[in-house]
Design an enzyme around this catalytic site. Structure first.
Site, PDB file in Angstrom:
ATOM      1  N   ALA A  66       0.868  -1.340  -0.127  1.00  0.00           N
ATOM      2  CA  ALA A  66       0.080  -0.007  -0.083  1.00  0.00           C
ATOM      3  C   ALA A  66       0.929   1.408   0.034  1.00  0.00           C
ATOM      4  CB  ALA A  66      -0.849   0.120   1.229  1.00  0.00           C
ATOM      5  N   GLU A  86       3.424   1.881  -1.473  1.00  0.00           N
ATOM      6  CA  GLU A  86       4.090   2.136  -3.170  1.00  0.00           C
ATOM      7  C   GLU A  86       2.942   2.534  -3.886  1.00  0.00           C
ATOM      8  OE1 GLU A  86       6.571  -0.006  -0.673  1.00  0.00           O
ATOM      9  OE2 GLU A  86       4.972  -0.989  -1.222  1.00  0.00           O
ATOM     10  N   GLU A 110       0.092  -7.031  15.028  1.00  0.00           N
ATOM     11  CA  GLU A 110       0.264  -6.771  16.313  1.00  0.00           C
ATOM     12  C   GLU A 110       1.382  -5.715  16.667  1.00  0.00           C
ATOM     13  OE1 GLU A 110       2.064 -10.625  17.791  1.00  0.00           O
ATOM     14  OE2 GLU A 110       0.119 -11.457  17.439  1.00  0.00           O
ATOM     15  N   THR A 111       1.773  -4.934  15.579  1.00  0.00           N
ATOM     16  CA  THR A 111       2.607  -3.722  15.801  1.00  0.00           C
ATOM     17  C   THR A 111       1.860  -2.583  15.282  1.00  0.00           C
ATOM     18  OG1 THR A 111       3.598  -3.901  13.525  1.00  0.00           O
ATOM     19  CG2 THR A 111       4.481  -5.310  15.304  1.00  0.00           C
ATOM     20  N   HIS A 169       2.871  -0.981  12.748  1.00  0.00           N
ATOM     21  CA  HIS A 169       3.253  -0.790  11.479  1.00  0.00           C
ATOM     22  C   HIS A 169       1.855  -0.461  10.728  1.00  0.00           C
ATOM     23  CE1 HIS A 169       5.111  -1.471   7.269  1.00  0.00           C
ATOM     24  NE2 HIS A 169       4.284  -2.417   7.189  1.00  0.00           N
ATOM     25  N   ASN A 190      -9.936   6.222  -3.777  1.00  0.00           N
ATOM     26  CA  ASN A 190      -9.053   5.451  -2.761  1.00  0.00           C
ATOM     27  C   ASN A 190      -9.872   4.228  -2.352  1.00  0.00           C
ATOM     28  OD1 ASN A 190      -7.474   4.388  -0.519  1.00  0.00           O
ATOM     29  ND2 ASN A 190      -7.299   6.463   0.431  1.00  0.00           N
TER      30      ASN A 190
END
Length: 179
Positions: free
Chosen positions: A58, A60, A87-88, A90, A114
């Site tokens: 996503a 890029e 879990e992070t 990110h 989008n």
């Protein structure tokens, strides 16, 4: 909300077929395939044409749209992908940065729908991508098509207003530019 509905605008109409680039991240292949099917169907139903390119993730997608805008001749863009919470942190980075970059491109005048899903679970993504359910791929294509129609409407209104290259070139007989 269960049972709630939302308004869907009538399909955009065009005298000249719009050309769109669909930029998709197939990270979650089944979800991406459904998003793509919905987007293609909407573009074709509006009489448009499309090309499809794939990017790794996503993050890029906006970069690929920016490159295409500088180096090609598309009327609009459809961004498709899926980010599922892990879990992070990110997840927040990818969701926020891809959305923000697409919004900035839009504010520069690009017509972008989008359709990057940002969800908590795989099941939520499946429902949103399903062409027979929420069809977010088709919705993203419809958004891009409506923006293209709006841009075309306003570009016609501006023709012949102000200084144009033709006015600047008036009186030049050697073909050189004034810039």
């Amino acid at each position: 909300m269960a049972g709630s509905s939302h308004y869907i605008m009538p399909r955009a109409e065009f005298d000249d077929a719009p050309k769109l680039l669909i930029v998709i991240s197939p990270y979650y292949k089944d979800i991406a395939d459904n998003l793509l099917a919905g987007a293609k169907a909407e573009i074709e139903a509006a009489g448009g044409t499309h090309e499809v390119i794939e990017v790794p993730g996503a993050l890029e997608i906006p970069t690929a749209i920016g490159i295409a805008e500088r180096m090609s001749n598309f009327d609009g863009y459809v961004a498709l992908g899926c980010v599922i919470r892990g879990e992070t942190t990110h997840y927040e980075t990818v969701c926020n940065d891809s959305s923000r970059a697409i919004q900035l491109l839009g504010l520069q005048g690009l017509c972008i729908g989008n359709g990057i899903l940002t969800v908590e679970t795989q099941k939520q993504a499946e429902v949103r991508a399903d062409v027979n359910d929420q069809n977010k791929g088709g919705g993203a294509a419809a958004a891009a098509l409506h923006l293209i129609a709006l841009a075309r409407k306003w570009s016609v209104a501006r023709k012949g207003v102000g200084f144009t290259n033709d006015i600047l070139m008036a009186g030049k007989t050697d073909g050189s530019s004034t810039a």
